[in-house]
Scaffold this motif. Structure first.
Motif, short mmCIF file in Angstrom:
data_model
loop_
_atom_site.label_atom_id
_atom_site.label_comp_id
_atom_site.label_asym_id
_atom_site.label_seq_id
_atom_site.Cartn_x
_atom_site.Cartn_y
_atom_site.Cartn_z
N GLN A 156 -89.79 -47.50 76.70
CA GLN A 156 -90.22 -48.51 77.65
C GLN A 156 -91.39 -48.01 78.49
OE1 GLN A 156 -88.96 -51.57 77.75
NE2 GLN A 156 -87.75 -51.04 75.96
N ARG A 157 -91.11 -47.19 79.45
CA ARG A 157 -92.16 -46.67 80.32
C ARG A 157 -91.80 -45.25 80.72
NH1 ARG A 157 -97.00 -49.60 80.54
NH2 ARG A 157 -96.43 -51.71 79.97
N ARG A 166 -83.78 -44.36 79.37
CA ARG A 166 -83.51 -45.20 78.22
C ARG A 166 -82.05 -45.10 77.83
NH1 ARG A 166 -86.80 -41.91 73.50
NH2 ARG A 166 -85.86 -39.87 73.82
N ASP A 188 -82.45 -55.83 71.21
CA ASP A 188 -83.70 -56.35 70.66
C ASP A 188 -84.15 -57.60 71.41
OD1 ASP A 188 -85.79 -56.63 68.48
OD2 ASP A 188 -84.68 -58.50 68.21
N GLY A 191 -85.09 -56.82 74.93
CA GLY A 191 -86.36 -56.12 74.90
C GLY A 191 -87.54 -57.08 74.83
N ARG A 192 -87.37 -58.18 74.07
CA ARG A 192 -88.44 -59.17 73.99
C ARG A 192 -88.64 -59.90 75.31
NH1 ARG A 192 -87.01 -62.76 69.05
NH2 ARG A 192 -85.07 -61.60 68.89
N VAL A 194 -88.05 -58.62 78.26
CA VAL A 194 -88.68 -57.64 79.15
C VAL A 194 -90.17 -57.50 78.84
CG1 VAL A 194 -88.76 -55.18 79.74
CG2 VAL A 194 -86.57 -56.37 79.64
N GLU A 195 -90.52 -57.38 77.57
CA GLU A 195 -91.92 -57.20 77.19
C GLU A 195 -92.76 -58.41 77.57
OE1 GLU A 195 -93.65 -54.66 76.07
OE2 GLU A 195 -91.85 -53.43 76.28
N ARG A 196 -92.22 -59.61 77.36
CA ARG A 196 -92.97 -60.82 77.74
C ARG A 196 -93.25 -60.86 79.23
NH1 ARG A 196 -90.21 -66.17 76.24
NH2 ARG A 196 -92.08 -66.96 77.26
N ARG A 198 -93.31 -58.36 81.30
CA ARG A 198 -94.21 -57.27 81.68
C ARG A 198 -95.66 -57.61 81.32
NH1 ARG A 198 -92.33 -53.19 78.72
NH2 ARG A 198 -90.85 -52.48 80.30
N GLU A 199 -95.86 -58.14 80.11
CA GLU A 199 -97.21 -58.48 79.67
C GLU A 199 -97.83 -59.59 80.52
OE1 GLU A 199 -96.78 -59.44 75.57
OE2 GLU A 199 -96.46 -57.35 74.94
N SER A 208 -87.22 -51.09 82.62
CA SER A 208 -86.88 -50.98 81.21
C SER A 208 -85.73 -51.90 80.84
CB SER A 208 -86.48 -49.53 80.88
OG SER A 208 -85.23 -49.22 81.49
#
Length: 249
Positions: A156-157, A166, A188, A191-192, A194-196, A198-199, A208
């Motif tokens: 994650q970071r 993690r 999974d 995670g998607r 979180v990524e959306r 964050r972006e 994370s």
């Protein structure tokens, strides 16, 4: 929230949604056959599962089977007839709650266009359902990675001092392979989310998947009064969500 690790055996696990049956001896051809559970037996099974969710949600997976039987108002022998060991019952409950959280995450991902709205919706519905109190221990296990560890989720970071927060597998755990399928699906989808977020710049860059799952697990306190519990959960989650959001420099 106190979660006691449990050593689960896949060989004796009862899969969620599986129709249980009781042995009825051998047919004339000599082969075993089964018949559906009687109505009262099915009712007892439902009572046991409901009681197990309540007891494990309040006391953690370390709670004894006697407490589950007492809450279900059945004898402890009835519980063991349905679930040969406590590990089998724990696995059944944990798999069901993991599946429920995964469905909630997919719904938020598919129905919310705004990344922050999707993540916050998932957190609110998950906390309201109380599923976070029943997540399996290996999903909630958080540790500092080293060169010998294998991440349960993509990196994650990087945290301060080079430590990476993690999820890591339980050392010596027998839960692996197919046993991890449900947890892997949950990680999974979350995670998607979180990524959306964050972006889109809505989520703090150091947050994370592990942090999000910890929010779900800790933002649902168990209180004796349902109204107080709902109010406390909502207030705590509001505070935690503010902590997750990114702030302008």
């Amino acid at each position: 929230m106190h979660v006691q690790d449990s050593h689960w055996s896949s060989a004796s696990a009862v899969a969620p949604g599986t129709a249980l049956s009781a042995p009825s001896g051998h047919g004339r051809a000599g082969g075993p056959r089964t018949t559906p559970l009687r109505v009262d037996a099915q009712r007892n099974l439902e009572h046991v599962l409901r009681a197990a969710r309540e007891v494990f949600g309040e006391l953690g997976y370390g709670a004894p089977m006697e407490d589950v039987a007492r809450r279900a108002r059945v004898g402890v022998g009835t519980v063991y007839r349905r679930f040969p060991s406590k590990d089998v019952l724990v696995r059944r409950i944990a798999e069901e709650e993991t599946s429920r959280l995964t469905d909630q995450a997919r719904t938020a991902l598919g129905q919310e266009d705004d990344p922050w709205s999707a993540l916050s919706r998932f957190l609110r519905t998950s906390v309201a359902s109380g599923a976070g109190r029943l997540l399996p221990p290996q999903v909630l296990r958080v540790g500092v990675a080293d060169e010998h560890d294998h991440a349960r989720v993509p990196q994650q970071r990087t945290q301060p001092a080079g430590a990476e927060l993690r999820l890591v597998p339980e050392k010596g755990s027998a839960v692996a392979g197919e046993d991890d399928a449900g947890a892997a699906q949950l990680l999974d989808v979350v995670g998607r989310l979180v990524e959306r977020a964050r972006e889109a710049g809505a989520l703090r860059p150091d947050v994370s998947v592990a942090d999000v799952l910890l929010v779900i697990a800790t933002a649902a306190p168990s209180l004796p009064d349902p109204a107080q519990q709902a109010a406390a959960s909502a207030r705590l989650l509001d505070i935690l969500l503010e902590g997750l959001r990114s702030r302008p420099a």
